[in-house]
Scaffold this motif. Structure first.
Motif, short mmCIF file in Angstrom:
data_model
loop_
_atom_site.label_atom_id
_atom_site.label_comp_id
_atom_site.label_asym_id
_atom_site.label_seq_id
_atom_site.Cartn_x
_atom_site.Cartn_y
_atom_site.Cartn_z
N TYR A 20 0.81 -2.77 -4.01
CA TYR A 20 -0.10 -1.89 -3.27
C TYR A 20 0.67 -1.14 -2.19
O TYR A 20 0.43 0.04 -1.96
CB TYR A 20 -1.22 -2.71 -2.62
N LEU A 25 -0.99 2.02 -0.40
CA LEU A 25 -2.36 1.60 -0.10
C LEU A 25 -2.43 0.58 1.01
O LEU A 25 -3.42 0.48 1.71
CB LEU A 25 -3.01 1.01 -1.36
N ILE A 49 -10.20 -3.21 -1.53
CA ILE A 49 -9.50 -2.82 -2.76
C ILE A 49 -9.86 -3.76 -3.91
O ILE A 49 -10.22 -3.34 -5.01
CB ILE A 49 -7.96 -2.84 -2.55
N LEU A 59 -6.64 1.89 -9.20
CA LEU A 59 -6.11 1.86 -7.84
C LEU A 59 -6.29 3.19 -7.11
O LEU A 59 -6.67 3.21 -5.94
CB LEU A 59 -4.63 1.50 -7.86
#
Lengths: 142, 142
Positions: A20, A25, A49, A59
């Motif tokens: 991630y 993210l 998430i 994602l």
DNA sequence: GTACGGCTTGACGCCGACGTCAAGGCAACA
DNA sequence: TGTTGCCTTGACGTCGGCGTCAAGCCGTAC
């Protein structure tokens, strides 16, 4: 907290968190020895998430939610961009469900048709003078 | 016929046919110069595979149908193993559709909730003395 | 002869979301 | 001091169903 604890608390793995991060993210601070450090806000973000992932969002689709939280909003879906993703996902789901139901109907028809054909052959086979059986009928032979 | 013609008649590509062959699903004779040669039975077999693929069956799931046709049966689903695949696929589809419907319901709820929260903030913002707006509300700002 | 289209095998690329392994650093405890 | 456990980066593997490219052969048309 460090990456292992965060992963455990979110029910995922350290590999996933690093992934991630590589996707931009989930940002991490670093402590004196280079270890990643996270706080409760990161956990909230991560849980956002994961929830969306469980819904089947990919994602990239979680990004607006993440950015919304990062901007200080109380929820990931407090921003218009997140609502837009919800709406798009709903229409995608509706379309997909419709397609799957159509496929289900077709496969069901095929099954019924094939079973009927089999039964007709079986009935013929029991009639004296009927056609010779070509298939193995009914249950398994061996 | 050769591979290009078969591919065209089945609405697919030569690459796909070679791939099926590598998976043991589609056997080809070879002519004097090494070219693959196919007949109408191969086309029928290929169309069986493609139909199932369109239904979302993966390649391995088409194998019983292929073997059934190869064994000389009139249809790919004339054999018990094919019927078993149909039935398994139906239950998979039912389960998947159910899951997607549950997700759809949850996402729908989230959307409604988030919109309500947004509207309440908007309403507060129009009330003199109400809380300061924290999010960008309604339409796009820029 | 040569240009062209179709064929051959072999091999790498793609996509998403990570899993897994390698080689090594850091900190705490016996 | 050594062991243990957690951490680091880097890089390759996975899965399915092909796409795409490379290098070269086959047969026909001009």
């Amino acid at each position: 907290m460090r990456i292992g604890e965060l992963a455990a608390r979110a029910g995922t793995t350290t590999r996933t968190l690093r992934y991630y991060e590589s996707r931009g993210l989930l940002a991490a601070r670093r402590n004196h020895n280079g270890y990643r450090t996270y706080d409760e806000d990161d956990l909230k973000l991560l849980r956002q998430i994961r929830t969306l992932q469980d819904f089947g969002f990919d994602l990239e689709e979680t990004r607006p939610f993440v950015e919304c939280l990062r901007a200080g909003h109380p929820e990931g879906d407090s921003c218009p961009a997140s609502l837009a993703v919800y709406r798009r996902k709903l229409s995608e789901l509706d379309e997909l469900i419709g397609e799957l139901q159509a496929v289900r109907a077709q496969v069901g028809e095929q099954l019924v048709r094939a079973e009927r054909a089999r039964d007709e052959l079986a009935a013929d086979a029991t009639v004296p003078g009927g056609p010779d059986p070509v298939c193995e009928l009914g249950g398994r032979t061996r």
